[in-house]
Write a protein that holds these residues in place. Structure first.
Motif, PDB file in Angstrom:
ATOM      1  N   GLN A 696       0.821  -1.218   0.000  1.00  0.00           N
ATOM      2  CA  GLN A 696       0.000   0.000   0.000  1.00  0.00           C
ATOM      3  C   GLN A 696       0.854   1.267   0.000  1.00  0.00           C
ATOM      4  O   GLN A 696       0.448   2.309  -0.505  1.00  0.00           O
ATOM      5  N   SER A 697       2.044   1.167   0.548  1.00  0.00           N
ATOM      6  CA  SER A 697       2.904   2.361   0.636  1.00  0.00           C
ATOM      7  C   SER A 697       3.437   2.808  -0.725  1.00  0.00           C
ATOM      8  O   SER A 697       3.888   3.946  -0.870  1.00  0.00           O
ATOM      9  N   GLN A 698       3.366   1.896  -1.707  1.00  0.00           N
ATOM     10  CA  GLN A 698       3.862   2.168  -3.068  1.00  0.00           C
ATOM     11  C   GLN A 698       5.344   2.593  -3.090  1.00  0.00           C
ATOM     12  O   GLN A 698       5.778   3.373  -3.934  1.00  0.00           O
ATOM     13  N   LEU A 699       6.108   2.067  -2.149  1.00  0.00           N
ATOM     14  CA  LEU A 699       7.539   2.358  -2.133  1.00  0.00           C
ATOM     15  C   LEU A 699       8.239   1.849  -3.403  1.00  0.00           C
ATOM     16  O   LEU A 699       9.168   2.473  -3.902  1.00  0.00           O
ATOM     17  N   ARG A 700       7.762   0.739  -3.902  1.00  0.00           N
ATOM     18  CA  ARG A 700       8.375   0.165  -5.114  1.00  0.00           C
ATOM     19  C   ARG A 700       8.232   1.123  -6.293  1.00  0.00           C
ATOM     20  O   ARG A 700       9.190   1.368  -7.032  1.00  0.00           O
ATOM     21  N   GLU A 701       7.001   1.672  -6.450  1.00  0.00           N
ATOM     22  CA  GLU A 701       6.740   2.568  -7.574  1.00  0.00           C
ATOM     23  C   GLU A 701       7.453   3.913  -7.393  1.00  0.00           C
ATOM     24  O   GLU A 701       7.954   4.497  -8.367  1.00  0.00           O
ATOM     25  N   LYS A 702       7.525   4.393  -6.171  1.00  0.00           N
ATOM     26  CA  LYS A 702       8.093   5.719  -5.917  1.00  0.00           C
ATOM     27  C   LYS A 702       9.619   5.741  -5.985  1.00  0.00           C
ATOM     28  O   LYS A 702      10.214   6.802  -6.204  1.00  0.00           O
ATOM     29  N   THR A 703      10.261   4.579  -5.788  1.00  0.00           N
ATOM     30  CA  THR A 703      11.735   4.537  -5.777  1.00  0.00           C
ATOM     31  C   THR A 703      12.332   3.722  -6.929  1.00  0.00           C
ATOM     32  O   THR A 703      13.552   3.659  -7.052  1.00  0.00           O
ATOM     33  N   ASN A 704      11.444   3.122  -7.728  1.00  0.00           N
ATOM     34  CA  ASN A 704      11.930   2.173  -8.748  1.00  0.00           C
ATOM     35  C   ASN A 704      12.816   1.116  -8.101  1.00  0.00           C
ATOM     36  O   ASN A 704      13.843   0.723  -8.646  1.00  0.00           O
ATOM     37  N   GLY A 705      12.410   0.723  -6.901  1.00  0.00           N
ATOM     38  CA  GLY A 705      13.218  -0.239  -6.162  1.00  0.00           C
ATOM     39  C   GLY A 705      12.359  -1.185  -5.359  1.00  0.00           C
ATOM     40  O   GLY A 705      11.211  -1.453  -5.696  1.00  0.00           O
ATOM     41  N   MET A 706      12.917  -1.652  -4.230  1.00  0.00           N
ATOM     42  CA  MET A 706      12.186  -2.603  -3.394  1.00  0.00           C
ATOM     43  C   MET A 706      12.731  -2.549  -1.969  1.00  0.00           C
ATOM     44  O   MET A 706      13.868  -2.133  -1.726  1.00  0.00           O
ATOM     45  N   VAL A 707      11.874  -2.957  -1.034  1.00  0.00           N
ATOM     46  CA  VAL A 707      12.265  -3.050   0.372  1.00  0.00           C
ATOM     47  C   VAL A 707      12.911  -4.411   0.580  1.00  0.00           C
ATOM     48  O   VAL A 707      12.268  -5.449   0.388  1.00  0.00           O
ATOM     49  N   VAL A 708      14.197  -4.400   0.950  1.00  0.00           N
ATOM     50  CA  VAL A 708      14.917  -5.666   1.095  1.00  0.00           C
ATOM     51  C   VAL A 708      15.063  -6.090   2.554  1.00  0.00           C
ATOM     52  O   VAL A 708      15.455  -7.223   2.830  1.00  0.00           O
ATOM     53  N   GLY A 709      14.741  -5.170   3.491  1.00  0.00           N
ATOM     54  CA  GLY A 709      14.863  -5.555   4.894  1.00  0.00           C
ATOM     55  C   GLY A 709      14.237  -4.530   5.825  1.00  0.00           C
ATOM     56  O   GLY A 709      14.067  -3.365   5.465  1.00  0.00           O
ATOM     57  N   ILE A 710      13.853  -5.004   7.015  1.00  0.00           N
ATOM     58  CA  ILE A 710      13.269  -4.127   8.037  1.00  0.00           C
ATOM     59  C   ILE A 710      13.908  -4.463   9.373  1.00  0.00           C
ATOM     60  O   ILE A 710      14.056  -5.635   9.727  1.00  0.00           O
ATOM     61  N   GLU A 711      14.305  -3.404  10.092  1.00  0.00           N
ATOM     62  CA  GLU A 711      14.769  -3.578  11.473  1.00  0.00           C
ATOM     63  C   GLU A 711      13.655  -3.123  12.393  1.00  0.00           C
ATOM     64  O   GLU A 711      13.194  -1.974  12.321  1.00  0.00           O
ATOM     65  N   ARG A 712      13.190  -4.003  13.278  1.00  0.00           N
ATOM     66  CA  ARG A 712      12.078  -3.690  14.182  1.00  0.00           C
ATOM     67  C   ARG A 712      12.412  -4.252  15.563  1.00  0.00           C
ATOM     68  O   ARG A 712      12.600  -5.455  15.726  1.00  0.00           O
ATOM     69  N   ASN A 713      12.489  -3.344  16.551  1.00  0.00           N
ATOM     70  CA  ASN A 713      12.772  -3.751  17.939  1.00  0.00           C
ATOM     71  C   ASN A 713      14.066  -4.566  18.033  1.00  0.00           C
ATOM     72  O   ASN A 713      14.147  -5.563  18.765  1.00  0.00           O
TER      73      ASN A 713
END
Length: 747
Positions: A696-713
């Motif tokens: 839903q965040s459309q990060l892929r479309e906005k950056t022409n990229g992808m989320v490869v990892g998340i650091e949480r807690n």
């Protein structure tokens, strides 16, 4: 004289040497840049540089200490032949087969005869004519391989025949150098002396090769973990110069020793690495050698002997082309490959210079021969690329113009010759017995002579010295005596001949001859260390001990043999090289290509690529690291870096080569390294992405990229799913367009 004066004097003595060396390199560099620019062979550049720096060209600074240049040139010859040896290897000689051997021998014999006759016709001395014949018979390995690289024809079938012929020519050239030295010293054609020289050469070649393969690969393997590039280079050059000294001490050319050591190292697993390390040294001193050759070019001599230069150039181009073509036809090659082979071998080069230098060193040839040879080499070097280019059109022209019945007969002879591979049982047995007898006779003789020269003088004055020396020597040769006399070879073939009454007596005689030869060597050894009476008693005891311990001797010999064969075959086990393998009688042959990392066909199966259907080629094997996939099925997938061996004609191989190039991803000349980058994005309270899934965040479309990892807690989640909901204080790792991400993260 104080220290300062000594240093100043040494500097003064070195100054001409250094200035000459600098002049040679500067001139060579300028000539090379020019010849590279006009796309001509670099050897010609060296020759021109030598002429400019030589004493016969007065409009340019001249070398002062010519004698020093000659010393460097001798070093250049040594490293040049060491490098040729690294590319040679005796195993390649055993694999070149009848085609290359017949082609090379036909060319050499024909050109020696033609060269000698032409020399006599011109009116030269007999020794000049002999050297001329040998000089004109040897083609240039360096020039041909360089031409093949530049024209991109290495994958074609005829190139394999040419390379095999060059290998045979190299070893024949070494033999010719030994024979010419013998003729030059004796000044006569004594058959006995020539035979003695050949036997001496065979003896030392065998000993050096067997001992070298037994010890040197083992040394390099044992020290592999501690060897740096610097150490490996020094050790390699030390081994080369050690063999040079040995060759010189036994009366051979130092160049022969360098060549032999190179061919020994060529069988090791580190041959390619050593070749890479030695190349700069070879290039440097090789350049000095070729420059020194150019320095001997005298325009006045060339003007005076312009007609012989023109005649000999014509003889080389026409004679080598025709003789090599005839040799290839005799060996059973089709007309096209034969013509291509012949026209590729139509030049002289580095070995011709070396043989001409030998004549000058021995003072048996006239002064004009060397510059004439240089001139002929320069012209034929220039014509070689054109000869290779026009070989195919010329072969097609011949096929059109020659009578049809000739073409049919050549094709029929080629097919029949290639299909004749029958070797009789008797031939197999004779060959096996000859190898056993010759090889072990040479080894045993060498050990006995070495012992008599090195061990006996140390102990002969002590009470039991002779007995100790004899015992040590017998222990050393005992495994080889067992192999010479009792080892069974070609077991099935020998048994089949023993069953045939016609061959039973000859086989038994051969067995008895081997046993008798072993007993003779025991007696020969004991006779060196003892008087005849004591030697006879010791002989009886030695034979008795030898008879009662055959199993121990068998085990010891097998250990030695297995160690030798392992060293000999290590390089093949490490790397399969089938680039020059042929399948006959068809025009089809095997060629290996590497799948580039950027290739679009990587990752696809053979079924998807439809190589066989589109181009008519077959895949023989795929080599992936240490894994060999033989005769792969349609489902086999290709990966980047795979070596794929295909079977096809020259045209099909060329089509596949173009196919690979067409499917390589084009890389821009200037790649901006910062176009794509990996960046962090920390989600704070006010961030718009909090509460949304990655999709839903459309990060892929906005950056022409992808989320490869998340650091949480404090925990890391790699490759998160698109439905994962983003939370406050998450740290996202996003790979994408740097500009787009910078603009987004600033918002």
């Amino acid at each position: 004289m104080n220290t300062v004066e000594t240093v100043a004097s040494a500097t003064h003595n070195l100054q001409p040497l250094i200035s000459d060396f600098g002049l040679i390199l500067i001139t060579a560099a300028l000539a090379l840049l020019l010849f590279k620019k006009i796309k001509q062979p670099l050897v010609l550049g060296y020759l021109v540089a030598g002429f400019l720096a030589g004493p016969h060209f007065l409009f340019f600074p001249t070398v002062k200490e010519v004698s020093s240049v000659e010393v460097w040139a001798e070093i250049g010859v040594i490293f040049l032949l060491f490098s040729l040896g690294l590319e040679f290897s005796f195993k390649k000689l055993m694999k070149v087969g009848g085609t290359a051997s017949i082609t090379a021998v036909t060319q050499i014999v024909t050109m020696i005869a033609i060269g000698y006759l032409v020399g006599q016709w011109i009116g030269w001395k007999q020794m000049d004519s002999i050297f001329l014949g040998v000089i004109l018979s040897i083609s240039s390995t360096t020039i041909i391989l360089k031409t093949f690289d530049e024209l991109g024809v290495k994958a074609q079938k005829f190139a394999g025949i040419v390379v095999g012929s060059l290998i045979v020519q190299d070893i024949v050239a070494i033999l010719m150098m030994v024979l010419l030295s013998t003729i030059a010293v004796s000044q006569q054609f004594s058959g006995g002396e020539l035979l003695q020289s050949v036997l001496k050469l065979v003896f030392f070649l065998t000993i050096w090769f067997v001992a070298g393969i037994f010890f040197i690969p083992t040394l390099l393997k044992k020290a592999k973990n501690i060897l740096t590039d610097e150490m490996l280079l020094i050790i390699s050059l030390a081994l080369c110069l050690m063999m040079v000294i040995l060759a010189d001490n036994v009366g051979f050319s130092p160049a022969l020793g360098a060549f032999i050591m190179g061919s020994i190292i060529a069988e090791t697993t580190q041959a390619e690495h050593i070749e890479h390390l030695v190349k700069p040294v070879k290039d440097l001193f090789g350049a000095v050698f070729f420059v020194s050759v150019g320095m001997l070019i005298n325009p006045e001599t060339l003007y005076e002997y312009a007609l012989p230069v023109a005649i000999l150039t014509f003889v080389v181009i026409l004679g080598q082309s025709i003789s090599s073509t005839i040799g290839a036809l005799i060996s059973g090659q089709p007309l096209k490959q034969s013509v291509q082979t012949g026209m590729s071998l139509s030049q002289i080069g580095e070995f011709s210079f070396i043989i001409a230098t030998l004549g000058m060193t021995l003072n048996v040839t006239s002064d004009f021969l060397y510059p004439i040879v240089v001139a002929v080499s320069a012209v034929t070097t220039f014509t070689t690329p054109f000869m290779v280019k026009f070989a195919t059109p010329f072969s097609e022209f011949l096929e059109r113009k020659l009578p049809r019945r000739w073409i049919k007969r050549i094709a029929r002879y080629s097919a029949n010759a290639q299909s004749i591979k029958l070797v009789t049982t008797w031939q197999v047995v004779i060959r096996a017995y000859m190898v056993q007898i010759v090889l072990h006779t040479i080894i045993i003789t060498a050990i006995i002579l070495l012992s008599s020269k090195m061990i006996l003088p140390l102990v002969e004055h002590s009470k039991f010295g002779n007995a100790i020396a004899a015992l040590i020597t017998i222990i050393a040769i005992s495994p080889f005596l067992w192999a010479l006399s009792l080892r069974r070879v070609a077991v099935k073939e020998v048994q089949s001949l023993l069953d045939d009454r016609k061959y039973r007596a000859p086989i038994i005689m051969m067995i008895l001859f081997r046993i008798g030869l072993a007993i003779f060597y025991i007696g020969f050894l004991l006779n060196i260390f003892f008087s005849p009476g004591i030697a006879f008693i010791a002989l009886i005891c030695a034979i008795a001990i030898y008879y009662f311990f055959p199993k121990k001797l068998h085990e010891q010999y097998l250990k030695i043999e297995n160690h030798f064969l392992k060293n000999l075959n290590d390089r093949e086990v490490a790397k399969v090289d089938r680039r020059y393998a042929n399948l006959t009688p068809w025009d089809g042959h095997m060629t290996t290509f590497e799948i580039a990392k950027e290739s679009n066909i990587a990752g696809k199966t053979l079924e998807e690529l439809r190589i066989r259907e589109q181009m008519g080629i077959n895949v023989a094997f795929i080599k992936r690291g240490e894994i060999m996939v033989k005769i792969p099925n349609r489902k086999e997938r290709l990966f980047p870096g795979d070596e794929i061996c295909i079977i096809g004609t020259d045209a099909q191989v060329e089509d596949f080569k173009k196919y690979l190039h067409q499917n390589e991803i084009e890389v821009p000349d200037a790649v901006k390294e910062d176009q794509i980058s990996l960046q962090q994005l920390e989600l704070k309270k006010e961030n718009e992405f909090i509460g949304k899934s990655i999709g839903q965040s459309q990060l892929r479309e906005k950056t022409n990229g992808m989320v490869v990892g998340i650091e949480r807690n404090g925990k890391r989640l790699l490759n998160p799913e698109s439905n994962l909901v983003l939370e406050k204080n998450d740290i996202l790792w996003v790979v994408g367009d740097k500009k787009l991400m910078s603009a987004l993260f600033k918002e």
